[in-house]
Design a protein around this motif. Structure first.
Motif, PDB file in Angstrom:
ATOM      1  N   GLU A 230      20.847 -10.601 -16.846  1.00 32.73           N
ATOM      2  CA  GLU A 230      20.028  -9.427 -17.165  1.00 32.73           C
ATOM      3  C   GLU A 230      19.951  -8.480 -15.972  1.00 32.73           C
ATOM      4  N   ILE A 231      19.764  -9.024 -14.787  1.00 31.42           N
ATOM      5  CA  ILE A 231      19.642  -8.195 -13.583  1.00 31.42           C
ATOM      6  C   ILE A 231      20.925  -7.411 -13.317  1.00 31.42           C
TER       7      ILE A 231
ATOM      8  N   PRO B  95      33.489 -16.209  -7.968  1.00 30.40           N
ATOM      9  CA  PRO B  95      34.162 -16.352  -6.675  1.00 30.40           C
ATOM     10  C   PRO B  95      35.684 -16.299  -6.794  1.00 30.40           C
ATOM     11  N   PRO B  96      36.366 -15.960  -5.699  1.00 28.39           N
ATOM     12  CA  PRO B  96      37.812 -15.672  -5.752  1.00 28.39           C
ATOM     13  C   PRO B  96      38.687 -16.877  -6.068  1.00 28.39           C
ATOM     14  N   ILE B  97      38.122 -18.087  -6.164  1.00 31.52           N
ATOM     15  CA  ILE B  97      38.946 -19.239  -6.551  1.00 31.52           C
ATOM     16  C   ILE B  97      39.339 -19.169  -8.020  1.00 31.52           C
ATOM     17  N   TRP B  98      38.630 -18.354  -8.807  1.00 30.39           N
ATOM     18  CA  TRP B  98      38.851 -18.331 -10.252  1.00 30.39           C
ATOM     19  C   TRP B  98      39.893 -17.292 -10.634  1.00 30.39           C
ATOM     20  N   ASP B  99      40.587 -17.585 -11.715  1.00 30.04           N
ATOM     21  CA  ASP B  99      41.490 -16.610 -12.328  1.00 30.04           C
ATOM     22  C   ASP B  99      41.605 -16.953 -13.811  1.00 30.04           C
ATOM     23  N   ALA B 100      42.402 -16.198 -14.533  1.00 27.10           N
ATOM     24  CA  ALA B 100      42.503 -16.381 -15.984  1.00 27.10           C
ATOM     25  C   ALA B 100      43.098 -17.734 -16.360  1.00 27.10           C
TER      26      ALA B 100
ATOM     27  N   GLY C 207      22.980 -13.076  -3.416  1.00 29.98           N
ATOM     28  CA  GLY C 207      23.353 -11.699  -3.105  1.00 29.98           C
ATOM     29  C   GLY C 207      24.800 -11.402  -3.439  1.00 29.98           C
ATOM     30  N   ASP C 208      25.699 -12.348  -3.125  1.00 28.94           N
ATOM     31  CA  ASP C 208      27.123 -12.151  -3.412  1.00 28.94           C
ATOM     32  C   ASP C 208      27.377 -12.080  -4.914  1.00 28.94           C
ATOM     33  N   LEU C 209      26.726 -12.969  -5.684  1.00 26.79           N
ATOM     34  CA  LEU C 209      26.930 -12.986  -7.129  1.00 26.79           C
ATOM     35  C   LEU C 209      26.406 -11.715  -7.782  1.00 26.79           C
ATOM     36  N   ILE C 210      25.238 -11.259  -7.331  1.00 26.63           N
ATOM     37  CA  ILE C 210      24.621 -10.080  -7.936  1.00 26.63           C
ATOM     38  C   ILE C 210      25.389  -8.799  -7.572  1.00 26.63           C
TER      39      ILE C 210
ATOM     40  N   GLY D 240      28.918 -18.528 -12.704  1.00 23.17           N
ATOM     41  CA  GLY D 240      27.695 -19.127 -12.180  1.00 23.17           C
ATOM     42  C   GLY D 240      27.701 -20.626 -12.425  1.00 23.17           C
ATOM     43  N   ASP D 241      28.086 -21.391 -11.400  1.00 17.02           N
ATOM     44  CA  ASP D 241      28.163 -22.840 -11.561  1.00 17.02           C
ATOM     45  C   ASP D 241      27.352 -23.592 -10.514  1.00 17.02           C
ATOM     46  N   VAL D 242      26.461 -22.896  -9.807  1.00 18.51           N
ATOM     47  CA  VAL D 242      25.551 -23.545  -8.876  1.00 18.51           C
ATOM     48  C   VAL D 242      24.115 -23.180  -9.245  1.00 18.51           C
TER      49      VAL D 242
END
Length: 393
Positions: A31-32, A80-85, A104-107, A116-118
């Motif tokens: 939402e934020i 985070p940059p570890i992820w891709d399609a 802060g990084d996620l937002i 969001g896995d943490v």
């Protein structure tokens, strides 16, 4: 919410109500940041017994019209940059390092898909809530209840089971007290006599002490100074008695994973006790004995069913260290005096109530001794007319 900005919410703990708590906090972040939330629990989650199935949707309706497959597009950017399609369906074994995972990084990320896995608590996210958000100005508890009501829609077949049990066993029993008692951690003991400032705040009983000093309920523990053993879950009955005397409780709805607790409460409270028919464990059985890969959804249904039935009761006593108890406290807007989550407190620390605890009166005895010496010193000074007012400091 923007159609090309997503928050993929993956599991954190792989326990149902713990992960629902995690999901709620991530939904607030969605939402934020004006992102479309997508919840995906993979097949190895504790309560997911199917292959290639979203475990979240075994129990709850989707939180949006999108799935994880809508997010796996090669033209999308990820954070985070570890992820891709190509790897979006797998789990990151290094997530507990928290690399690239500060709030802060996620937002602030501009990626199309943020994962969001943490775990973040609502309290950690509150400073980022904007004035235009519906949760602005709410307490953490109020925000949890707002998010639960808005997003968590339990599957109809589970709700039918809840209603059927309620109509048959609880409807005519008000006022009803729901009590959640977690199974005793039989191989764990908390020793608050140790200096644990730099250690995990509950500790397993030392093997060598277990051999020299086998655990007995009436034993005085002396190997680390004089002390006594407090039994697990010993606070419940006093709290139950208070409510029974004050509100004339007619029924006790008991939630527990322990066969011993069922026997204890039925022997003590008789026909007042009501509980669902589900698989429970004895104290000696490990937790994984409760799971059968073929019927894991059944276990998840039982956990959700218990929580929903408890929310239909008038009063609730639970365990402050339990995600199930916390979920029950958030499903509805309980009057403050009608709900209590129990824990043990020593000094400034909180401890779970479903483990044994060794306590010592050594500090109290020492403080009394110090006061005695001070008083004796003052009397001597006064008798000898020495020190003036200084002896009264």
């Amino acid at each position: 919410m923007a159609g090309d900005r997503f928050l993929l919410i993956k599991p954190w703990s792989y326990r149902l109500w713990s992960d629902v708590e995690h999901v709620l906090a991530q939904l607030l972040i969605a939402e934020i940041t004006n992102r479309v939330p997508v919840v995906f629990w993979p097949t190895h989650c504790l309560h997911n017994g199917f292959i290639h199935t979203n475990g979240f949707e075994l129990y709850f309706e989707p939180v949006s019209d999108y799935s994880i497959f809508d997010l796996a597009k090669h033209e999308y950017t990820f954070y985070p940059p570890i992820w891709d399609a190509d790897n979006l369906l797998v789990e990151d074994p290094g997530k507990e390092t928290w690399m690239y995972r500060s709030i802060g990084d996620l937002i602030s990320s501009d990626a199309n898909v943020v994962v969001g896995d943490v775990y973040f608590s609502i309290s950690e996210i509150i400073p980022f809530i904007k004035k235009e958000n519906a949760a602005y100005g709410m307490t953490a508890t109020e925000i949890y209840r707002y998010l639960f009501k808005k997003y968590i829609r339990i599957k109809k077949d589970i709700l039918q089971e809840v209603q059927g049990f309620y109509q048959s066993w609880l409807k005519d029993g008000h006022p009803i007290l729901a009590v959640h008692v977690r199974r005793e951690e039989d191989d764990m003991i908390i020793d608050v006599r140790k200096d644990i400032a730099d250690e995990h705040y509950w500790q397993r009983h030392s093997g060598k002490y277990g051999l020299k000093f086998p655990i007995k309920k009436d034993r005085k523990y002396r190997f680390l100074g004089r002390g006594k053993l407090l039994n697990a879950n010993s606070q419940y009955h006093a709290e139950i008695k208070k409510l029974m005397n004050r509100y004339s409780i007619k029924k006790i709805f008991l939630l527990t994973d322990s066969e011993e607790v069922i026997r204890e409460y039925t022997e003590k409270y008789g026909d007042m006790v009501v509980y669902t028919d589900c698989k429970r464990l004895s104290a000696s059985e490990p937790a994984y004995f409760i799971e059968n890969p073929v019927v894991k959804r059944r276990r998840g249904i039982e956990v959700i069913k218990d929580a929903c039935l408890a929310a239909k009761c008038d009063f609730f006593i639970g365990n402050d260290f339990s995600s199930l108890s916390r979920a029950i406290s958030r499903i509805k807007d309980w009057p403050e005096e009608n709900i209590k989550l129990l824990f043990r407190r020593r000094e400034r620390r909180k401890y779970p109530i479903n483990v044994k605890m060794i306590v010592s009166d050594r500090k109290k005895i020492f403080k009394s001794f110090v006061e005695y010496i001070k008083n004796l010193y003052r009397r001597i000074l006064k008798k000898l007319h020495l020190g003036g007012d200084e002896g009264d400091r």
